[in-house]
Write an enzyme that holds these catalytic residues in place. Structure first.
Site, short mmCIF file in Angstrom:
data_model
loop_
_atom_site.label_atom_id
_atom_site.label_comp_id
_atom_site.label_asym_id
_atom_site.label_seq_id
_atom_site.Cartn_x
_atom_site.Cartn_y
_atom_site.Cartn_z
N THR A 97 -2.07 -6.15 38.31
CA THR A 97 -3.15 -5.28 37.84
C THR A 97 -2.73 -4.55 36.56
O THR A 97 -3.58 -4.06 35.82
CB THR A 97 -3.57 -4.23 38.90
OG1 THR A 97 -2.45 -3.39 39.17
CG2 THR A 97 -4.03 -4.89 40.19
N GLN A 152 5.42 3.18 42.09
CA GLN A 152 4.00 3.25 41.74
C GLN A 152 3.30 1.91 42.01
O GLN A 152 2.07 1.83 41.99
CB GLN A 152 3.82 3.57 40.24
CG GLN A 152 4.70 4.67 39.70
CD GLN A 152 4.44 6.01 40.34
OE1 GLN A 152 3.29 6.44 40.44
NE2 GLN A 152 5.50 6.69 40.77
N SER A 210 -2.18 8.90 47.88
CA SER A 210 -3.51 9.12 47.30
C SER A 210 -4.30 10.16 48.09
O SER A 210 -4.18 10.25 49.32
CB SER A 210 -4.25 7.78 47.32
OG SER A 210 -5.63 7.98 47.15
N TYR A 259 -7.83 0.76 51.65
CA TYR A 259 -6.87 1.29 50.66
C TYR A 259 -6.24 2.58 51.19
O TYR A 259 -5.02 2.75 51.15
CB TYR A 259 -7.58 1.55 49.34
CG TYR A 259 -6.74 2.32 48.34
CD1 TYR A 259 -5.67 1.72 47.69
CD2 TYR A 259 -7.02 3.66 48.05
CE1 TYR A 259 -4.90 2.43 46.78
CE2 TYR A 259 -6.25 4.37 47.15
CZ TYR A 259 -5.19 3.75 46.51
OH TYR A 259 -4.42 4.46 45.62
N VAL A 306 -13.58 5.81 36.94
CA VAL A 306 -14.79 6.32 36.30
C VAL A 306 -14.58 6.78 34.84
O VAL A 306 -15.40 6.48 33.96
CB VAL A 306 -15.44 7.42 37.18
CG1 VAL A 306 -14.51 8.59 37.42
CG2 VAL A 306 -16.72 7.91 36.61
N ARG A 308 -21.23 3.83 47.11
CA ARG A 308 -20.38 2.69 47.49
C ARG A 308 -19.68 2.97 48.82
O ARG A 308 -19.28 4.11 49.10
CB ARG A 308 -19.30 2.45 46.43
CG ARG A 308 -19.86 1.94 45.12
CD ARG A 308 -18.77 1.55 44.19
NE ARG A 308 -17.81 2.64 43.96
CZ ARG A 308 -16.92 2.65 42.97
NH1 ARG A 308 -16.84 1.63 42.16
NH2 ARG A 308 -16.09 3.65 42.81
N1 LIG Z 1 -5.11 6.07 39.15
C1 LIG Z 1 -5.39 6.91 40.15
O1 LIG Z 1 -6.33 7.72 40.06
C2 LIG Z 1 -4.59 6.93 41.42
C3 LIG Z 1 -4.94 7.84 42.43
C4 LIG Z 1 -4.21 7.87 43.60
C5 LIG Z 1 -3.12 7.03 43.74
N2 LIG Z 1 -2.78 6.14 42.76
C6 LIG Z 1 -1.61 5.27 42.96
O2 LIG Z 1 -0.78 5.33 41.80
C7 LIG Z 1 -0.09 4.10 41.63
C8 LIG Z 1 -0.31 3.59 40.21
O3 LIG Z 1 -1.71 3.35 40.00
P1 LIG Z 1 -2.34 3.04 38.58
O4 LIG Z 1 -3.62 3.78 38.51
O5 LIG Z 1 -1.32 3.22 37.52
O6 LIG Z 1 -2.73 1.50 38.75
P2 LIG Z 1 -2.25 0.21 37.95
O7 LIG Z 1 -2.96 -0.96 38.55
O8 LIG Z 1 -2.39 0.43 36.49
O9 LIG Z 1 -0.70 0.16 38.31
C9 LIG Z 1 -0.17 -0.48 39.45
C10 LIG Z 1 0.95 -1.38 38.98
O10 LIG Z 1 1.54 -2.03 40.12
C11 LIG Z 1 1.75 -3.38 39.79
N3 LIG Z 1 1.77 -4.18 41.02
C12 LIG Z 1 0.74 -4.41 41.87
N4 LIG Z 1 1.13 -5.22 42.88
C13 LIG Z 1 2.46 -5.49 42.65
C14 LIG Z 1 3.42 -6.27 43.33
N5 LIG Z 1 3.11 -6.95 44.45
N6 LIG Z 1 4.67 -6.34 42.82
C15 LIG Z 1 5.00 -5.69 41.67
N7 LIG Z 1 4.13 -4.91 40.99
C16 LIG Z 1 2.86 -4.82 41.47
C17 LIG Z 1 0.59 -3.76 38.89
O11 LIG Z 1 0.80 -4.93 38.11
C18 LIG Z 1 0.45 -2.51 38.05
O12 LIG Z 1 1.22 -2.55 36.87
C19 LIG Z 1 -0.62 3.17 42.72
O13 LIG Z 1 0.28 3.20 43.80
C20 LIG Z 1 -1.94 3.80 43.14
O14 LIG Z 1 -2.26 3.47 44.48
C21 LIG Z 1 -3.50 6.07 41.60
#
Ligand SMILES: NC(=O)c1ccc[n+]([C@@H]2O[C@H](COP(=O)([O-])OP(=O)(O)OC[C@H]3O[C@@H](n4cnc5c(N)ncnc54)[C@H](O)[C@@H]3O)[C@@H](O)[C@H]2O)c1
Length: 311
Positions: free
Chosen positions: A36, A75, A119, A143, A187, A270
């Site tokens: 992702t 992360q 989260s 999730y 969003v 949703r």
């Molecule tokens: N963005 C938000 O608002 C938010 C809110 C709550 C929690 N989070 C958590 O924060 C973390 C980072 O989220 P983000 O928004 O930067 O998303 P993102 O998708 O940009 O980052 C996630 C990263 O994990 C990597 N990844 C996914 N599956 C993998 C695997 N099997 N092996 C190795 N790498 C893998 C992806 O390639 C990506 O670079 C996540 O754990 C997410 O659940 C994000």
């Protein structure tokens, strides 16, 4: 110089953590399979990091990366509620099995502390506001269930093996490099790109749902403080700004910043989305001195600037 492993370091939040660690002079290893995330998120820092294109679902791939590391900032995950509703198994495998592997590799390598991304979605249908960590989690999406499972494993590894772990419950993080194009995008990047294209963004529900939007620099600071603290091991902490805003208000503020005059299109709510979200952040303040340093308006301005520059 401390050595940090950042899983998911090629993602939105991970790539901000990586840059801040490099600015401090830390040694940084990144694990990402770019499922992702994007390699270009690391483009101008790739020469300064030790990049491992690896899958956290593969324990043996993690072991050599974790050897000799001081801290792990985990992360890596499939981060989307709607995607988990469509395909719960792949969210489970990346988030739960992946986390179990991260914890085992960290334990066996003698890592000092693992800080991981949880989260606000774990609070789910619990209606009380603000969200306090002592409230019962009530996940309403696969999730959220994976994130609660991650927390349970983290505290179990502290209890069973003495591995210091801290889970951070992020509340709607936003900022530069957040992906606006994915089918499951968040969003704020969607609103920014729609306004730049002079198009109406879609709001699911009546737009009066509220979120505690958190600028990414605050989340970076929380990870580093939680890693280097001596308190908080085994716990889960809210990371947010402690204020909430409706999606309708968000759109109005963005229109004002970006000089746009565009109305939303409203669609039905949703599945899996929560109605209101607001954090009590006092536990993180007390345990490791977390203090949001960039407020919502300043964060929104920086984010709008980033997307406008790329348009
Ligand atoms: N963005 C938000 O608002 C938010 C809110 C709550 C929690 N989070 C958590 O924060 C973390 C980072 O989220 P983000 O928004 O930067 O998303 P993102 O998708 O940009 O980052 C996630 C990263 O994990 C990597 N990844 C996914 N599956 C993998 C695997 N099997 N092996 C190795 N790498 C893998 C992806 O390639 C990506 O670079 C996540 O754990 C997410 O659940 C994000």
């Amino acid at each position: 110089m401390p050595c940090f492993v950042v899983t998911g370091g090629g993602g939105f939040i991970g790539s901000h953590i990586v840059r801040t660690l490099l600015d401090r002079g830390d040694s940084v290893r990144v694990v990402d399979d770019f499922s992702t995330g994007k390699r270009e998120n690391l483009a101008e820092v790739e020469a300064d990091i030790d990049l491992h294109v690896a899958d956290i679902r593969n324990l043996e791939a993690l072991r050599p990366v974790f050897e000799g590391a001081d801290y792990v900032l985990h992360q890596g995950a499939i981060p989307s509620v709607p995607r988990s509703v469509q395909d719960p198994i792949s969210s489970h495998e990346a988030n739960c099995t992946g986390t179990l592997n991260v914890l085992i590799a960290a334990r066996d390598a003698g890592v000092k502390r693992v800080v991981q991304a949880s989260s606000s979605s774990v609070y789910g249908s619990n209606p009380a506001l603000p969200k306090v960590e002592t409230m019962r989690p009530m996940p309403i999406s696969p999730y959220a269930a994976t994130k609660l499972t991650q927390e349970a494993y983290a505290s179990a590894f502290y209890g069973s093996f003495g591995l210091e772990t801290v889970s951070l419950r992020y509340f709607n993080v936003f900022g530069p490099r957040q992906d606006p194009k994915s089918q499951y995008a968040a969003v704020i990047p969607i609103f920014c790109t729609k306004l730049l294209a002079n198009q109406s963004p879609t709001i699911y529900g009546d737009g009066e749902q509220t979120r505690d939007f958190t600028y990414v620099a605050n989340v970076v600071q929380a990870n580093i403080k939680a890693a280097e603290a001596t308190d908080g091991a085994g716990g889960a902490f809210n990371i947010a700004c402690g204020q909430r805003l409706s999606l309708n208000d968000l759109l109005a503020r963005l229109c004002a910043i970006m000089g746009a005059d565009i109305e939303a299109i409203y669609e039905p709510e949703r599945v899996g989305d929560v109605k209101h979200s607001l954090a009590d952040i006092s536990a993180a303040q007390a345990a490791f001195g977390y203090e949001p340093s960039v407020d919502f308006d300043e964060g929104l301005r920086r984010t709008a600037e980033f997307f406008s520059a790329g348009a």
